[in-house]
Design an enzyme around this catalytic site. Sequence first.
Site, PDB file in Angstrom:
ATOM      1  N   THR A 195     -29.831  -7.272  68.644  1.00 59.60           N
ATOM      2  CA  THR A 195     -29.132  -6.032  68.273  1.00 59.60           C
ATOM      3  C   THR A 195     -30.177  -5.038  67.793  1.00 59.60           C
ATOM      4  O   THR A 195     -30.799  -5.265  66.746  1.00 59.60           O
ATOM      5  CB  THR A 195     -28.115  -6.284  67.142  1.00 59.60           C
ATOM      6  OG1 THR A 195     -27.198  -7.281  67.567  1.00 59.60           O
ATOM      7  CG2 THR A 195     -27.364  -5.011  66.780  1.00 59.60           C
ATOM      8  N   LYS A 212     -22.185  -2.389  70.445  1.00 57.61           N
ATOM      9  CA  LYS A 212     -22.390  -3.358  69.360  1.00 57.61           C
ATOM     10  C   LYS A 212     -22.392  -2.640  67.998  1.00 57.61           C
ATOM     11  O   LYS A 212     -21.835  -3.141  67.014  1.00 57.61           O
ATOM     12  CB  LYS A 212     -23.714  -4.097  69.604  1.00 57.61           C
ATOM     13  CG  LYS A 212     -24.189  -4.976  68.475  1.00 57.61           C
ATOM     14  CD  LYS A 212     -23.401  -6.263  68.298  1.00 57.61           C
ATOM     15  CE  LYS A 212     -23.917  -7.036  67.096  1.00 57.61           C
ATOM     16  NZ  LYS A 212     -23.312  -8.328  66.903  1.00 57.61           N
ATOM     17  N   LYS A 227     -29.241  -4.518  58.464  1.00 56.51           N
ATOM     18  CA  LYS A 227     -30.026  -3.983  59.592  1.00 56.51           C
ATOM     19  C   LYS A 227     -29.108  -3.227  60.551  1.00 56.51           C
ATOM     20  O   LYS A 227     -29.397  -2.106  60.944  1.00 56.51           O
ATOM     21  CB  LYS A 227     -30.722  -5.133  60.334  1.00 56.51           C
ATOM     22  CG  LYS A 227     -31.264  -4.721  61.694  1.00 56.51           C
ATOM     23  CD  LYS A 227     -31.830  -5.887  62.475  1.00 56.51           C
ATOM     24  CE  LYS A 227     -30.818  -6.861  63.022  1.00 56.51           C
ATOM     25  NZ  LYS A 227     -30.272  -6.566  64.342  1.00 56.51           N
TER      26      LYS A 227
HETATM   27  P1  NAP Z   1     -33.252 -15.394  63.444  1.00 49.97           P
HETATM   28  O1  NAP Z   1     -32.693 -16.750  63.340  1.00 49.97           O
HETATM   29  O2  NAP Z   1     -33.847 -14.734  62.246  1.00 49.97           O
HETATM   30  O3  NAP Z   1     -34.350 -15.437  64.627  1.00 49.97           O
HETATM   31  C1  NAP Z   1     -35.148 -14.335  64.942  1.00 49.97           C
HETATM   32  C2  NAP Z   1     -36.091 -14.726  66.060  1.00 49.97           C
HETATM   33  O4  NAP Z   1     -36.874 -13.577  66.401  1.00 49.97           O
HETATM   34  C3  NAP Z   1     -37.090 -15.825  65.681  1.00 49.97           C
HETATM   35  O5  NAP Z   1     -37.332 -16.607  66.812  1.00 49.97           O
HETATM   36  C4  NAP Z   1     -38.329 -15.016  65.287  1.00 49.97           C
HETATM   37  O6  NAP Z   1     -39.543 -15.729  65.415  1.00 49.97           O
HETATM   38  C5  NAP Z   1     -38.259 -13.906  66.318  1.00 49.97           C
HETATM   39  N1  NAP Z   1     -39.005 -12.701  65.920  1.00 49.97           N
HETATM   40  C6  NAP Z   1     -38.647 -11.785  64.980  1.00 49.97           C
HETATM   41  N2  NAP Z   1     -39.557 -10.811  64.920  1.00 49.97           N
HETATM   42  C7  NAP Z   1     -40.504 -11.100  65.845  1.00 49.97           C
HETATM   43  C8  NAP Z   1     -41.697 -10.460  66.265  1.00 49.97           C
HETATM   44  N3  NAP Z   1     -42.105  -9.308  65.716  1.00 49.97           N
HETATM   45  N4  NAP Z   1     -42.431 -11.048  67.231  1.00 49.97           N
HETATM   46  C9  NAP Z   1     -42.038 -12.214  67.790  1.00 49.97           C
HETATM   47  N5  NAP Z   1     -40.910 -12.877  67.449  1.00 49.97           N
HETATM   48  C10 NAP Z   1     -40.161 -12.311  66.492  1.00 49.97           C
HETATM   49  O7  NAP Z   1     -32.179 -14.335  63.980  1.00 49.97           O
HETATM   50  P2  NAP Z   1     -30.868 -14.601  64.860  1.00 49.97           P
HETATM   51  O8  NAP Z   1     -29.733 -14.886  63.949  1.00 49.97           O
HETATM   52  O9  NAP Z   1     -31.187 -15.543  65.960  1.00 49.97           O
HETATM   53  O10 NAP Z   1     -30.608 -13.129  65.433  1.00 49.97           O
HETATM   54  C11 NAP Z   1     -31.297 -12.630  66.565  1.00 49.97           C
HETATM   55  C12 NAP Z   1     -30.641 -11.301  66.984  1.00 49.97           C
HETATM   56  O11 NAP Z   1     -29.264 -11.538  67.304  1.00 49.97           O
HETATM   57  C13 NAP Z   1     -30.658 -10.230  65.879  1.00 49.97           C
HETATM   58  O12 NAP Z   1     -30.871  -8.964  66.460  1.00 49.97           O
HETATM   59  C14 NAP Z   1     -29.245 -10.330  65.282  1.00 49.97           C
HETATM   60  O13 NAP Z   1     -28.817  -9.123  64.696  1.00 49.97           O
HETATM   61  C15 NAP Z   1     -28.439 -10.676  66.532  1.00 49.97           C
HETATM   62  N6  NAP Z   1     -27.165 -11.386  66.264  1.00 49.97           N
HETATM   63  C16 NAP Z   1     -27.123 -12.429  65.377  1.00 49.97           C
HETATM   64  C17 NAP Z   1     -25.906 -13.079  65.151  1.00 49.97           C
HETATM   65  C18 NAP Z   1     -25.805 -14.241  64.171  1.00 49.97           C
HETATM   66  O14 NAP Z   1     -24.678 -14.629  63.831  1.00 49.97           O
HETATM   67  N7  NAP Z   1     -26.905 -14.808  63.695  1.00 49.97           N
HETATM   68  C19 NAP Z   1     -24.758 -12.669  65.816  1.00 49.97           C
HETATM   69  C20 NAP Z   1     -24.834 -11.632  66.727  1.00 49.97           C
HETATM   70  C21 NAP Z   1     -26.048 -10.997  66.948  1.00 49.97           C
HETATM   71  P3  NAP Z   1     -40.055 -16.708  64.229  1.00 49.97           P
HETATM   72  O15 NAP Z   1     -39.381 -18.020  64.463  1.00 49.97           O
HETATM   73  O16 NAP Z   1     -41.520 -16.755  64.400  1.00 49.97           O
HETATM   74  O17 NAP Z   1     -39.651 -16.061  62.922  1.00 49.97           O
END
Ligand code: NAP
Length: 296
Positions: A97, A172, A240
Amino acid sequence: MKMRVGFIGLGVMGKPMAKRILEAGYPLTVWNRTRWKMEELVKLGAQGAESPKDVAEKSDVVITMVTDSPDVEEVVLGPSGVIEGAREGLILIDMSTISPEVTRRIAKKLAEKGVKMLDAPVRGGDIGAKQGTLSIMVGGPKDVFEKCLPIFKVLGKRITYMGPNGMGQTTKLCNQVICALNIQAVCEGLMLGAKAGLDLEKLLKVVTAGAAGSWMLSNLGPKMLKRDFKPGFKISHQLKDLRLALSFASQLRLPLPGTALVQQMLRAVEAEGLGDKGTQAAIVAMEKLAGRTLQG
Ligand code: NAP
């Protein structure tokens, strides 16, 4: 023959999504900044890559699922990014997102190399990611959307084409604004009941059945009563998304007063050290204002 898929970002959402793609029989290459998070998928048969550039070189379609706009810019356009390994005909699908404006900027840069992009953010959380029941809101060229539909069907149930690049992200953000205001409504209704001495279990039951009913009320209301703040969707992620929504709205010169209020309430929750809790912890800000908890 199935397209070769690359997956960048194996976090809470990315890992189960990548797993589903592998299980559906797509040849898969993965990369994650923190390398050990790749191990599980490599054991299952995915190829581990050295960099996003390496992923691009080994794939026909690259999916990114990272955190925020600068993160997508970094893995796509930065040093050793996707663009460095890209060739004409490669497709990039960003499922994070992020900002609609940044999305359009990235799509333009990629187009200079003959790479097509889709923005395809999701809702449905980690459970939806595991079960393949995400809702996916897609922006970008329609023919590319149609070509990628079989991959989307592995990940989600409701898959909707919304228009050109940026329109998936815009959808979104609208979703997030509506969710945020809904949470605030639940907090205020429950606190009024608490202050007035109502039985909150009964209150929940009665109002859930009527026009006040909502997903937030049914799913987060009971958790607020139990002070179960386990995430779900984290306060920090909601903050965010509201920052993205408010900044996008101000570019459109549109006031979103309710959204701004909820953003400040969630900031207060974050200031209490609860940024990693689920969005139901929004009740804590209401409790501070009320000078009492829901329970007394
Ligand atoms: P998360 O568990 O915090 O995972 C984030 C991922 O992004 C990790 O693999 C992290 O790597 C990587 N990352 C972040 N910054 C980076 C960078 N600068 N360079 C390389 N890798 C980077 O987050 P998530 O919950 O999976 O969410 C991912 C996306 O989906 C977000 O945009 C969120 O808003 C969206 N989303 C989430 C949900 C939910 O329920 N969680 C629902 C809908 C949408 P590392 O492992 O090295 O930290």
